[in-house]
Write an enzyme that holds these catalytic residues in place. Structure first.
Site, short mmCIF file in Angstrom:
data_model
loop_
_atom_site.label_atom_id
_atom_site.label_comp_id
_atom_site.label_asym_id
_atom_site.label_seq_id
_atom_site.Cartn_x
_atom_site.Cartn_y
_atom_site.Cartn_z
CB CYS A 186 -4.13 5.00 -19.27
SG CYS A 186 -3.54 4.69 -17.57
CG HIS A 197 -2.19 9.19 -19.38
ND1 HIS A 197 -3.56 9.18 -19.52
CD2 HIS A 197 -1.93 8.45 -18.28
CE1 HIS A 197 -4.11 8.47 -18.54
NE2 HIS A 197 -3.13 8.01 -17.78
CD GLU A 220 -4.16 11.68 -22.07
OE1 GLU A 220 -4.65 11.20 -21.02
OE2 GLU A 220 -3.68 10.96 -22.96
#
Length: 210
Positions: free
Chosen positions: A79, A191, A193
């Site tokens: 990001c 992202h 994650e």
């Protein structure tokens, strides 16, 4: 050991939790010695480009990150960590509309805000990733083409050297780079994650490549 850089950007908990699924040998740190001795470095977080670069300099970390990259060890930006890999951005704290702020400059390209009446900004939510089939990719190994990933950003990379781009996203008709890989530099605009199994697979691919 993987160092996850503490440079004052947000969204750290999810990143650390995801990394911990694939290795216990990691540290969330801004200690120069720990960073110098790590095998790979992750620049996580979301936030403001100008602030991210200011923090790197204020904390004395920019030169340490430069040395890491110059040594040939892998660097993965997520990001805002992805965006600062490029030359500059118009996401600046300055009041001047023409002002830009310098990035790390590891990749050719610039960060510019989505503009135009057709764009809803910020770009938030799930969107498809289009793999560049002609490009070999470490991050996208075993990721199906057109898989969905989670984005949250108002700025995107432009004028990026084509050989560095391994994945693209389309937003209101514009395709922009979403995954880059060049030498020891890796990055995702989205992202991983927060992107469920396919996002976690990207992190697994990076960690297992070390």
């Amino acid at each position: 050991m993987i160092a996850v850089l503490d440079y004052g950007m947000g969204n750290i908990h999810s990143c650390l939790k995801a990394v911990s699924l694939y290795t216990k040998d990691y540290s969330y740190t801004k200690d120069p010695e720990v960073i110098r001795n790590c095998s790979a470095l992750i620049l996580p977080g979301d936030g403001h480009f100008d602030k991210a670069m200011s923090n790197l300099r204020e904390f004395g970390l920019k030169n340490i990150v430069d040395q890491h990259v110059e040594s040939g060890k892998p660097l993965f930006g997520i990001c805002i960590g992805f965006q600062i890999l490029f030359e500059d951005s118009d996401e600046t704290l300055s009041s001047s509309k023409s002002a830009t702020v310098e990035g790390l400059g590891y990749l050719k390209g610039k960060i510019r805000k989505f503009r135009g009446k057709n764009f809803k900004v910020p770009h938030i939510g799930w969107n498809q990733l289009f793999k560049r089939r002609q490009k070999e990719s470490i991050l996208l190994r075993d990721i199906p083409d057109e898989s969905f990933f989670y984005f949250i950003h108002s700025y995107r990379s432009v004028e990026v050297e084509g050989k560095a781009i391994t994945g693209l996203c389309q937003y209101y008709g514009e395709k922009f780079p979403a995954v880059v890989e060049k030498g020891n530099i890796f990055g995702t605009q989205f992202h991983p994650e927060k992107s469920h199994s396919f996002g976690l697979k990207i992190l697994e691919n990076f960690i297992k490549s070390l």
